[in-house]
Design a protein around this motif. Structure first.
Motif, PDB file in Angstrom:
ATOM      1  N   ALA A  25      45.831  31.476  31.511  1.00 23.04           N
ATOM      2  CA  ALA A  25      45.746  31.093  30.096  1.00 23.04           C
ATOM      3  C   ALA A  25      46.502  32.086  29.216  1.00 23.04           C
ATOM      4  CB  ALA A  25      44.290  31.001  29.658  1.00 23.04           C
ATOM      5  N   CYS A  26      46.352  33.375  29.495  1.00 21.26           N
ATOM      6  CA  CYS A  26      47.004  34.426  28.690  1.00 21.26           C
ATOM      7  C   CYS A  26      48.366  34.836  29.255  1.00 21.26           C
ATOM      8  CB  CYS A  26      46.111  35.666  28.624  1.00 21.26           C
ATOM      9  SG  CYS A  26      44.527  35.392  27.810  1.00 21.26           S
ATOM     10  N   CYS A  27      48.667  34.412  30.486  1.00 22.20           N
ATOM     11  CA  CYS A  27      49.923  34.744  31.167  1.00 22.20           C
ATOM     12  C   CYS A  27      50.131  36.249  31.318  1.00 22.20           C
ATOM     13  CB  CYS A  27      51.114  34.105  30.464  1.00 22.20           C
ATOM     14  SG  CYS A  27      51.029  32.311  30.437  1.00 22.20           S
ATOM     15  N   THR A  28      49.044  36.983  31.578  1.00 20.11           N
ATOM     16  CA  THR A  28      49.127  38.422  31.770  1.00 20.11           C
ATOM     17  C   THR A  28      47.978  38.881  32.658  1.00 20.11           C
ATOM     18  OG1 THR A  28      49.250  40.570  30.673  1.00 20.11           O
ATOM     19  CG2 THR A  28      47.810  38.938  29.670  1.00 20.11           C
ATOM     20  N   SER A  29      48.119  40.064  33.213  1.00 17.92           N
ATOM     21  CA  SER A  29      47.021  40.655  33.978  1.00 17.92           C
ATOM     22  C   SER A  29      46.464  41.885  33.260  1.00 17.92           C
ATOM     23  CB  SER A  29      47.508  41.039  35.379  1.00 17.92           C
ATOM     24  OG  SER A  29      48.561  41.968  35.287  1.00 17.92           O
ATOM     25  N   GLU A  30      46.936  42.086  32.036  1.00 21.56           N
ATOM     26  CA  GLU A  30      46.589  43.281  31.264  1.00 21.56           C
ATOM     27  C   GLU A  30      45.097  43.412  30.956  1.00 21.56           C
ATOM     28  OE1 GLU A  30      47.843  45.311  27.027  1.00 21.56           O
ATOM     29  OE2 GLU A  30      49.180  43.863  27.949  1.00 21.56           O
ATOM     30  N   ILE A  34      38.074  43.023  37.521  1.00 20.93           N
ATOM     31  CA  ILE A  34      37.693  42.609  38.869  1.00 20.93           C
ATOM     32  C   ILE A  34      36.172  42.534  38.929  1.00 20.93           C
ATOM     33  CG2 ILE A  34      37.690  43.241  41.314  1.00 20.93           C
ATOM     34  CD1 ILE A  34      40.456  42.470  40.462  1.00 20.93           C
ATOM     35  N   GLU A  35      35.656  41.368  39.308  1.00 23.56           N
ATOM     36  CA  GLU A  35      34.211  41.149  39.406  1.00 23.56           C
ATOM     37  C   GLU A  35      33.695  41.436  40.807  1.00 23.56           C
ATOM     38  OE1 GLU A  35      32.548  40.555  36.710  1.00 23.56           O
ATOM     39  OE2 GLU A  35      34.108  39.867  35.354  1.00 23.56           O
ATOM     40  N   SER A  36      34.448  41.002  41.843  1.00 23.27           N
ATOM     41  CA  SER A  36      34.040  41.278  43.222  1.00 23.27           C
ATOM     42  C   SER A  36      35.223  41.184  44.158  1.00 23.27           C
ATOM     43  CB  SER A  36      32.941  40.314  43.673  1.00 23.27           C
ATOM     44  OG  SER A  36      33.475  39.042  43.941  1.00 23.27           O
ATOM     45  N   ILE A  37      35.092  41.897  45.270  1.00 25.34           N
ATOM     46  CA  ILE A  37      36.061  41.868  46.355  1.00 25.34           C
ATOM     47  C   ILE A  37      35.256  41.772  47.634  1.00 25.34           C
ATOM     48  CG2 ILE A  37      37.880  43.122  47.562  1.00 25.34           C
ATOM     49  CD1 ILE A  37      38.406  44.614  44.903  1.00 25.34           C
ATOM     50  N   GLU A  38      35.542  40.761  48.450  1.00 25.43           N
ATOM     51  CA  GLU A  38      34.786  40.557  49.682  1.00 25.43           C
ATOM     52  C   GLU A  38      35.728  40.196  50.821  1.00 25.43           C
ATOM     53  OE1 GLU A  38      31.603  37.773  49.212  1.00 25.43           O
ATOM     54  OE2 GLU A  38      31.027  38.570  47.269  1.00 25.43           O
ATOM     55  N   SER A  39      35.237  40.363  52.050  1.00 28.08           N
ATOM     56  CA  SER A  39      35.989  39.932  53.224  1.00 28.08           C
ATOM     57  C   SER A  39      36.028  38.415  53.260  1.00 28.08           C
ATOM     58  CB  SER A  39      35.322  40.445  54.503  1.00 28.08           C
ATOM     59  OG  SER A  39      35.367  41.843  54.553  1.00 28.08           O
ATOM     60  N   LEU A  40      37.095  37.883  53.828  1.00 33.12           N
ATOM     61  CA  LEU A  40      37.210  36.438  53.991  1.00 33.12           C
ATOM     62  C   LEU A  40      36.385  35.978  55.196  1.00 33.12           C
ATOM     63  CD1 LEU A  40      41.035  35.925  53.500  1.00 33.12           C
ATOM     64  CD2 LEU A  40      39.216  35.260  51.935  1.00 33.12           C
ATOM     65  N   SER A  53      37.834  38.140  35.925  1.00 31.16           N
ATOM     66  CA  SER A  53      37.779  37.411  34.659  1.00 31.16           C
ATOM     67  C   SER A  53      38.697  38.087  33.655  1.00 31.16           C
ATOM     68  CB  SER A  53      36.340  37.372  34.125  1.00 31.16           C
ATOM     69  OG  SER A  53      35.858  38.680  33.921  1.00 31.16           O
ATOM     70  N   CYS A  54      39.023  37.336  32.607  1.00 30.17           N
ATOM     71  CA  CYS A  54      39.882  37.853  31.543  1.00 30.17           C
ATOM     72  C   CYS A  54      38.997  38.323  30.398  1.00 30.17           C
ATOM     73  CB  CYS A  54      40.849  36.770  31.072  1.00 30.17           C
ATOM     74  SG  CYS A  54      41.930  37.332  29.727  1.00 30.17           S
ATOM     75  N   GLY A  55      39.206  39.538  29.950  1.00 34.37           N
ATOM     76  CA  GLY A  55      38.426  40.102  28.851  1.00 34.37           C
ATOM     77  C   GLY A  55      38.779  39.516  27.497  1.00 34.37           C
ATOM     78  N   ILE A  56      39.890  38.796  27.388  1.00 32.56           N
ATOM     79  CA  ILE A  56      40.304  38.199  26.119  1.00 32.56           C
ATOM     80  C   ILE A  56      39.826  36.753  25.997  1.00 32.56           C
ATOM     81  CG2 ILE A  56      42.310  37.533  24.696  1.00 32.56           C
ATOM     82  CD1 ILE A  56      41.806  40.565  24.799  1.00 32.56           C
ATOM     83  N   CYS A  57      40.240  35.901  26.938  1.00 31.52           N
ATOM     84  CA  CYS A  57      39.903  34.469  26.821  1.00 31.52           C
ATOM     85  C   CYS A  57      38.678  34.069  27.650  1.00 31.52           C
ATOM     86  CB  CYS A  57      41.102  33.608  27.202  1.00 31.52           C
ATOM     87  SG  CYS A  57      41.487  33.640  28.964  1.00 31.52           S
ATOM     88  N   ALA A  62      38.652  32.865  41.084  1.00 28.64           N
ATOM     89  CA  ALA A  62      38.186  33.268  42.408  1.00 28.64           C
ATOM     90  C   ALA A  62      39.152  32.675  43.419  1.00 28.64           C
ATOM     91  CB  ALA A  62      36.776  32.766  42.653  1.00 28.64           C
ATOM     92  N   HIS A  63      39.794  33.524  44.221  1.00 30.15           N
ATOM     93  CA  HIS A  63      40.734  33.038  45.223  1.00 30.15           C
ATOM     94  C   HIS A  63      41.012  34.110  46.257  1.00 30.15           C
ATOM     95  CE1 HIS A  63      44.041  35.307  43.325  1.00 30.15           C
ATOM     96  NE2 HIS A  63      43.611  34.835  42.165  1.00 30.15           N
ATOM     97  N   GLU A  64      41.764  33.731  47.261  1.00 29.37           N
ATOM     98  CA  GLU A  64      42.194  34.666  48.281  1.00 29.37           C
ATOM     99  C   GLU A  64      43.375  35.465  47.746  1.00 29.37           C
ATOM    100  OE1 GLU A  64      44.145  34.387  52.710  1.00 29.37           O
ATOM    101  OE2 GLU A  64      42.775  32.802  52.069  1.00 29.37           O
ATOM    102  N   ALA A  65      43.429  36.735  48.125  1.00 27.35           N
ATOM    103  CA  ALA A  65      44.536  37.595  47.713  1.00 27.35           C
ATOM    104  C   ALA A  65      44.845  38.555  48.851  1.00 27.35           C
ATOM    105  CB  ALA A  65      44.177  38.372  46.446  1.00 27.35           C
ATOM    106  N   SER A  66      46.025  39.122  48.827  1.00 24.01           N
ATOM    107  CA  SER A  66      46.351  40.123  49.849  1.00 24.01           C
ATOM    108  C   SER A  66      45.764  41.467  49.417  1.00 24.01           C
ATOM    109  CB  SER A  66      47.863  40.238  50.033  1.00 24.01           C
ATOM    110  OG  SER A  66      48.448  40.893  48.935  1.00 24.01           O
ATOM    111  N   VAL A  67      45.436  42.279  50.408  1.00 24.87           N
ATOM    112  CA  VAL A  67      44.915  43.622  50.128  1.00 24.87           C
ATOM    113  C   VAL A  67      45.930  44.390  49.288  1.00 24.87           C
ATOM    114  CG1 VAL A  67      44.278  45.825  51.183  1.00 24.87           C
ATOM    115  CG2 VAL A  67      43.484  43.695  52.187  1.00 24.87           C
TER     116      VAL A  67
END
Length: 139
Positions: A25-30, A34-40, A53-57, A62-67
């Motif tokens: 929505a904001c087109c940024t990661s600024e 990070i709410e949680s990080i877990e093993s797949l 979550s975004c602190g602005i909007c 929640a999705h898979e990401a690389s370490v």
């Protein structure tokens, strides 16, 4: 199953593309938190589940990401590239690294007899990843 060696690659053969850690929505990661990080489940090398979550909007993701992507996002200053530090855990291939049997004890300054150079000894523990990667961190 492929039967023709000249057949083009299928989607199964292509590397998986993981979503970037960014607020769409904001087109940024600024402003992301990070709410949680877990093993797949099931486990996949180099992948983890991340929620943020975004602190602005106030959008939530929640999705898979690389370490490496999560480590890059969280890195501040002199963090080790490709190693995610989350609380007291260090993560390299998607699982917390475990203590090896090697501990470096004592504090002091020593001199290498061959080179004459001085080095500092700090109490440390060696953490190992199941892939063979290891790192010494201060106790």
């Amino acid at each position: 199953m492929k039967t023709n060696p000249h057949q083009s690659k299928t989607e199964e053969d292509a590397p998986l593309q993981m979503p970037q850690i960014v607020c769409s929505a904001c087109c940024t990661s600024e402003h992301l938190i990070i709410e949680s990080i877990e093993s797949l489940v099931p486990r996949r090398d180099g992948g983890i589940a991340v929620e943020y979550s975004c602190g602005i909007c106030e959008s939530f993701y929640a999705h898979e990401a690389s370490v490496q992507d999560v480590a890059s996002f969280l890195a501040e200053g002199d963090e080790i590239p490709g190693v995610l530090r989350f609380g007291r855990y260090y993560i390299h291939c998607g699982e917390p690294m475990e203590e090896g049997d090697m501990k470096i004890s004592g504090v002091g300054v020593d001199e290498d007899e061959v080179t004459g150079l001085h080095y500092v000894r700090i109490p440390s523990v060696v953490l190992r990843c199941r892939c063979g990667f290891q790192i010494a961190i201060p106790n």
